[in-house]
Design a protein around this motif. Structure first.
Motif, PDB file in Angstrom:
ATOM      1  N   THR A  99       0.919  -1.477  -0.012  1.00  0.00           N
ATOM      2  CA  THR A  99      -0.212  -0.046  -0.120  1.00  0.00           C
ATOM      3  C   THR A  99       0.604   0.982  -0.021  1.00  0.00           C
ATOM      4  O   THR A  99       0.273   2.059  -0.860  1.00  0.00           O
ATOM      5  CB  THR A  99      -1.438  -0.116   1.271  1.00  0.00           C
ATOM      6  N   ILE A 100       1.615   0.817   0.747  1.00  0.00           N
ATOM      7  CA  ILE A 100       2.626   2.431   1.109  1.00  0.00           C
ATOM      8  C   ILE A 100       3.699   2.480  -0.765  1.00  0.00           C
ATOM      9  O   ILE A 100       3.916   3.811  -0.834  1.00  0.00           O
ATOM     10  CB  ILE A 100       4.159   1.982   2.221  1.00  0.00           C
ATOM     11  N   ALA A 101       4.503   1.900  -1.027  1.00  0.00           N
ATOM     12  CA  ALA A 101       5.056   1.595  -2.214  1.00  0.00           C
ATOM     13  C   ALA A 101       3.826   2.085  -3.295  1.00  0.00           C
ATOM     14  O   ALA A 101       4.606   2.663  -4.248  1.00  0.00           O
ATOM     15  CB  ALA A 101       5.602  -0.092  -2.751  1.00  0.00           C
ATOM     16  N   GLU A 102       3.357   1.722  -3.417  1.00  0.00           N
ATOM     17  CA  GLU A 102       1.473   2.104  -4.244  1.00  0.00           C
ATOM     18  C   GLU A 102       0.999   3.608  -4.279  1.00  0.00           C
ATOM     19  O   GLU A 102       1.163   4.484  -5.271  1.00  0.00           O
ATOM     20  CB  GLU A 102       0.516   1.205  -4.159  1.00  0.00           C
ATOM     21  N   PHE A 103       0.939   4.067  -2.884  1.00  0.00           N
ATOM     22  CA  PHE A 103       0.694   5.752  -2.686  1.00  0.00           C
ATOM     23  C   PHE A 103       2.067   5.844  -3.841  1.00  0.00           C
ATOM     24  O   PHE A 103       2.004   7.441  -4.132  1.00  0.00           O
ATOM     25  CB  PHE A 103       0.165   6.033  -1.439  1.00  0.00           C
ATOM     26  N   PHE A 104       3.217   5.912  -3.132  1.00  0.00           N
ATOM     27  CA  PHE A 104       4.048   6.305  -3.110  1.00  0.00           C
ATOM     28  C   PHE A 104       5.161   6.811  -5.257  1.00  0.00           C
ATOM     29  O   PHE A 104       5.353   7.617  -5.672  1.00  0.00           O
ATOM     30  CB  PHE A 104       5.759   6.596  -2.511  1.00  0.00           C
TER      31      PHE A 104
END
Length: 280
Positions: A265-270
């Protein structure tokens, strides 16, 4: 995984803030929750992120690689975050869990060095109902009693038993999380007293949230306490560029229990958000 490095800065009141640093790529600064430190709270996510991001894991004053100071209030802790950001070349993303999520939001309101924020279950005390206030209040009180009796291990477990589910408690126990974090109980009790007495700007304030120009993703677990979901909606309702993401099956302790899903989730957002090349 590449051998970690370290990075140190000095906060305005002279406290050294230290971090382990892992990986390469766009810098992300991870702010831990109230119980642990930067490494304890975030190390399970690293294998899923360090191929694309430089992950900075600072610890708040009095923990990990950081120096200590009697002033543990939210204002000083935000100063520490801003000092750390000032020691990184170029803008950075902020990721915060629980108390660290609140620090990330206030720091983002004050600094153009933050290009995007992921806030994982920011605790908004003003949104608790009476039952939730009682649960958390009893957990804090029991922690204090056990700490006074000298049982720091039981004390940290008592506190975690407020926001953590039974399943999360078991995962944290098996990972040795409570044993490792027990040394921070006196620090946590002091911090909670100072947070309760603090009257400055907080992440609950609409004016603070409204001042955040960076994009924000608020993450909460599907099995968490209702006030964490309410906090996510509160942030999304006041930050101009915010949205909410639910993490299926997770409670409050997703960095411990759902590290791969949270890291994704973090990687996709950034990856989806373009850096804002601004600095105060």
């Amino acid at each position: 995984m590449k051998k970690p490095g370290t990075h140190y800065v000095t906060s305005p009141d002279g406290v050294t803030i230290g971090a382990t640093v892992h990986g390469r790529g766009r810098p992300l600064v991870f702010l831990h929750g109230g119980i642990g430190d930067g490494d304890l709270d975030w190390n399970r996510l690293l294998e899923h992120l360090t191929g694309r991001f430089t992950c900075h894991l600072p610890s708040m004053r009095g923990r990990g690689l950081s120096g200590d100071h009697p002033d543990l209030g939210p204002g000083r802790q935000v100063d520490d975050v801003l000092a750390y950001l000032g020691g990184i070349e170029g803008p950075a993303g902020l990721v915060g869990w629980s108390a660290g999520a609140n620090l990330a939001l206030v720091a983002a309101a004050r600094s153009g060095a933050v290009d995007a924020v992921v806030a994982v279950e920011p605790p908004m005390r003003g949104l608790m109902d009476e039952r939730e206030q009682a649960v958390i209040g009893e957990a804090v009180a029991r922690m204090g009693e056990l700490a006074a009796a000298g049982d720091l291990g039981a004390a940290v477990r008592a506190f975690a038993g407020g926001p953590f589910t039974a399943g999360e408690m078991a995962v944290a126990e098996d990972a040795g999380y409570f044993e490792a974090a027990s040394r921070y109980v006196p620090h946590l009790l002091t911090m909670l007293r100072q947070v309760g007495a603090y009257r400055g700007p907080t992440a609950e304030g609409p004016a603070v949230l409204g001042a955040i120009s960076a994009p924000v993703l608020v993450v909460h677990g599907s099995a968490t306490m209702p006030f964490y979901r309410a906090g996510a909606r509160h942030v999304a309702g006041h930050v101009p560029r915010a949205r909410v993401r639910e993490l299926p099956g997770a409670g409050h302790a997703s960095p411990l229990t759902h590290p791969e899903a949270l890291a994704r989730t973090i990687a996709e957002f950034f990856a989806a958000e373009s850096p804002i090349h601004l600095r105060d």
